[in-house]
Design a protein around this motif. Sequence first.
Motif, mmCIF file in Angstrom:
data_model
loop_
_atom_site.group_PDB
_atom_site.id
_atom_site.type_symbol
_atom_site.label_atom_id
_atom_site.label_comp_id
_atom_site.label_asym_id
_atom_site.label_seq_id
_atom_site.Cartn_x
_atom_site.Cartn_y
_atom_site.Cartn_z
ATOM 1 N N MET A 106 -54.121 3.039 69.602
ATOM 2 C CA MET A 106 -53.037 2.503 68.550
ATOM 3 C C MET A 106 -52.954 3.647 67.531
ATOM 4 S SD MET A 106 -52.766 -0.490 69.496
ATOM 5 C CE MET A 106 -52.074 -1.359 67.948
ATOM 6 N N THR A 107 -51.808 3.614 66.719
ATOM 7 C CA THR A 107 -51.653 4.577 65.850
ATOM 8 C C THR A 107 -51.231 4.104 64.727
ATOM 9 O OG1 THR A 107 -49.214 4.672 66.575
ATOM 10 C CG2 THR A 107 -50.721 6.252 67.714
ATOM 11 N N ALA A 108 -51.367 4.965 63.761
ATOM 12 C CA ALA A 108 -51.144 4.627 62.063
ATOM 13 C C ALA A 108 -50.833 5.844 61.660
ATOM 14 C CB ALA A 108 -52.388 3.639 61.325
ATOM 15 N N VAL A 109 -49.838 5.547 60.448
ATOM 16 C CA VAL A 109 -49.338 6.874 59.635
ATOM 17 C C VAL A 109 -49.054 6.363 58.303
ATOM 18 C CG1 VAL A 109 -47.079 6.683 60.272
ATOM 19 C CG2 VAL A 109 -47.629 8.858 59.728
ATOM 20 N N VAL A 110 -49.480 7.161 57.194
ATOM 21 C CA VAL A 110 -49.162 6.728 55.745
ATOM 22 C C VAL A 110 -48.255 8.115 55.457
ATOM 23 C CG1 VAL A 110 -50.118 6.532 53.585
ATOM 24 C CG2 VAL A 110 -51.829 5.942 55.585
ATOM 25 N N LEU A 111 -46.965 7.460 55.271
ATOM 26 C CA LEU A 111 -45.640 8.003 54.970
ATOM 27 C C LEU A 111 -45.554 7.979 53.377
ATOM 28 C CD1 LEU A 111 -43.312 7.393 57.654
ATOM 29 C CD2 LEU A 111 -44.829 9.260 57.600
ATOM 30 N N TYR A 112 -45.490 9.011 52.599
ATOM 31 C CA TYR A 112 -45.380 8.930 51.073
ATOM 32 C C TYR A 112 -44.614 10.035 50.709
ATOM 33 C CZ TYR A 112 -48.345 12.997 50.737
ATOM 34 O OH TYR A 112 -48.840 14.022 50.788
ATOM 35 N N GLU A 113 -44.152 9.913 49.448
ATOM 36 C CA GLU A 113 -43.786 11.133 48.648
ATOM 37 C C GLU A 113 -44.197 10.763 47.257
ATOM 38 O OE1 GLU A 113 -39.583 10.782 46.228
ATOM 39 O OE2 GLU A 113 -39.403 8.859 47.646
ATOM 40 N N ILE A 116 -53.340 8.741 46.409
ATOM 41 C CA ILE A 116 -53.606 7.465 46.769
ATOM 42 C C ILE A 116 -53.377 7.313 48.478
ATOM 43 C CG2 ILE A 116 -52.478 5.054 46.729
ATOM 44 C CD1 ILE A 116 -54.334 5.557 44.505
ATOM 45 N N ALA A 117 -52.248 7.898 48.782
ATOM 46 C CA ALA A 117 -51.949 7.993 50.264
ATOM 47 C C ALA A 117 -53.072 8.507 51.133
ATOM 48 C CB ALA A 117 -50.519 8.631 50.407
ATOM 49 N N GLU A 118 -53.656 9.629 50.595
ATOM 50 C CA GLU A 118 -54.881 10.316 51.251
ATOM 51 C C GLU A 118 -56.063 9.148 51.427
ATOM 52 O OE1 GLU A 118 -53.822 14.915 50.137
ATOM 53 O OE2 GLU A 118 -55.135 13.750 49.031
ATOM 54 N N ALA A 119 -56.326 8.434 50.258
ATOM 55 C CA ALA A 119 -57.298 7.454 50.264
ATOM 56 C C ALA A 119 -57.079 6.501 51.260
ATOM 57 C CB ALA A 119 -57.511 7.040 48.650
ATOM 58 N N ILE A 120 -55.875 5.801 51.228
ATOM 59 C CA ILE A 120 -55.446 4.758 52.254
ATOM 60 C C ILE A 120 -55.558 5.546 53.629
ATOM 61 C CG2 ILE A 120 -53.463 3.556 53.174
ATOM 62 C CD1 ILE A 120 -52.350 3.685 50.018
ATOM 63 N N ALA A 121 -55.313 6.597 53.746
ATOM 64 C CA ALA A 121 -55.657 7.154 55.225
ATOM 65 C C ALA A 121 -56.935 7.222 55.552
ATOM 66 C CB ALA A 121 -55.014 8.501 55.375
ATOM 67 N N GLU A 122 -57.830 7.536 54.687
ATOM 68 C CA GLU A 122 -59.150 7.572 54.752
ATOM 69 C C GLU A 122 -59.773 6.085 55.174
ATOM 70 O OE1 GLU A 122 -61.167 9.084 51.350
ATOM 71 O OE2 GLU A 122 -59.926 10.950 51.313
ATOM 72 N N GLY A 123 -59.282 5.196 54.382
ATOM 73 C CA GLY A 123 -59.565 3.831 54.989
ATOM 74 C C GLY A 123 -59.284 3.270 56.065
ATOM 75 N N LEU A 124 -58.121 3.750 56.738
ATOM 76 C CA LEU A 124 -57.670 3.521 58.012
ATOM 77 C C LEU A 124 -58.132 4.547 59.050
ATOM 78 C CD1 LEU A 124 -53.800 3.156 57.157
ATOM 79 C CD2 LEU A 124 -55.237 1.593 58.427
ATOM 80 N N GLU A 139 -60.011 1.004 50.144
ATOM 81 C CA GLU A 139 -60.412 -0.331 50.455
ATOM 82 C C GLU A 139 -59.125 -1.170 51.187
ATOM 83 O OE1 GLU A 139 -62.261 -3.481 51.877
ATOM 84 O OE2 GLU A 139 -63.424 -1.578 51.205
ATOM 85 N N TRP A 140 -58.118 -0.907 50.492
ATOM 86 C CA TRP A 140 -56.716 -1.472 51.176
ATOM 87 C C TRP A 140 -56.571 -0.921 52.269
ATOM 88 C CZ3 TRP A 140 -51.612 0.112 51.196
ATOM 89 C CH2 TRP A 140 -50.496 -0.913 51.245
ATOM 90 N N GLY A 141 -56.687 0.337 52.625
ATOM 91 C CA GLY A 141 -56.385 0.990 53.812
ATOM 92 C C GLY A 141 -57.441 0.360 54.987
ATOM 93 N N ARG A 142 -58.773 0.206 54.635
ATOM 94 C CA ARG A 142 -59.616 -0.398 55.377
ATOM 95 C C ARG A 142 -59.213 -1.806 56.138
ATOM 96 N NH1 ARG A 142 -63.455 2.490 52.982
ATOM 97 N NH2 ARG A 142 -63.758 1.429 51.225
ATOM 98 N N SER A 143 -58.661 -2.784 54.950
ATOM 99 C CA SER A 143 -58.285 -3.987 55.435
ATOM 100 C C SER A 143 -56.969 -3.929 55.888
ATOM 101 C CB SER A 143 -58.214 -4.876 54.072
ATOM 102 O OG SER A 143 -56.907 -4.172 53.089
ATOM 103 N N LEU A 144 -56.014 -2.914 55.741
ATOM 104 C CA LEU A 144 -54.962 -2.938 56.939
ATOM 105 C C LEU A 144 -55.491 -2.483 58.004
ATOM 106 C CD1 LEU A 144 -52.544 -1.049 54.476
ATOM 107 C CD2 LEU A 144 -52.306 -3.499 54.916
ATOM 108 N N GLY A 145 -56.185 -1.988 58.441
ATOM 109 C CA GLY A 145 -56.587 -1.530 59.729
ATOM 110 C C GLY A 145 -57.303 -2.583 60.489
ATOM 111 N N GLU A 146 -58.202 -3.651 59.679
ATOM 112 C CA GLU A 146 -58.875 -4.477 60.051
ATOM 113 C C GLU A 146 -57.715 -5.498 60.643
ATOM 114 O OE1 GLU A 146 -61.630 -5.767 57.323
ATOM 115 O OE2 GLU A 146 -62.941 -4.180 57.428
#
Length: 176
Positions: free
Chosen positions: A1-8, A17-25, A160-167
Motif C-alpha cells: 500500500m502506498t500513500a503520498v502527502v502532496l502540498y504547496e 504540517i505536511a511533513e508531520a502528517i507524513a510522519e503520522g502515516l 495524529e491526524w496522519g496516524r488516524s488516516l493511515g489506520e
Amino acid sequence: MTAVVLYESMFGNTRRIAEAIAEGLAPVTAVTVEPCSRGGGADADLVVLGAPTHAHTLPRPESRKEAARWADDPEQHLTLEPEATASGVREWLEQLTTPPEAWAAFGTRVDIPRMFAGDASAGIQRRLRRLGSDPIAESECFVVTTKNTLVDGELERAREWGRSLGEHVFAPLGAE
C-alpha cells in the motif's frame, strides 16, 4: 500500500504540517505538488492534499506573486519556500480527470474565525467531490498565528491526524 502527502507552501507552515502528517502515516514522504504537477501521486492508495489558504480558498498565481512580494518586505520577516511561486494544488486538481481512490484534504489558515479567513481544504474537497469522489475523512485546517508561526500543538495534531488516516485506510487490510 502506498500513500503520498502532496502540498504547496509559501512560508513553510504548510510544509511543516505536511511533513508531520507524513510522519503520522509513516513511512510516507511529503512532497510539494510541483514535481507531481502532471497528476503524479494520484495513483497512490491514499493521497493527502494540502495548501495554505489565500483569499478564502486555494492559492492562485496572483496570490503566489503577492506572497513573494510580502517575503521581499524585510519588515515582514518572511522567507519564501523554494517552489512557492510554481504551480500548486489548484493546478494539480485542474488537470485531474479521475480522483484518487482514497484521499483527504488539509489546509492552513490564519488563526481567525474560518468565516473570515476561508479554508483551502474546503476548496480541495469541493474540486475532488465534483469528480465524483468523497474523502475518507473530513478535512482538517491547521492554524497559524498572525505572526506566521504555527499555533502550539498543531504539529502534533497533524501527526495524529496522519496516524488516524493511515489506520482508516491501511488497518482494514490487516483484518482480511
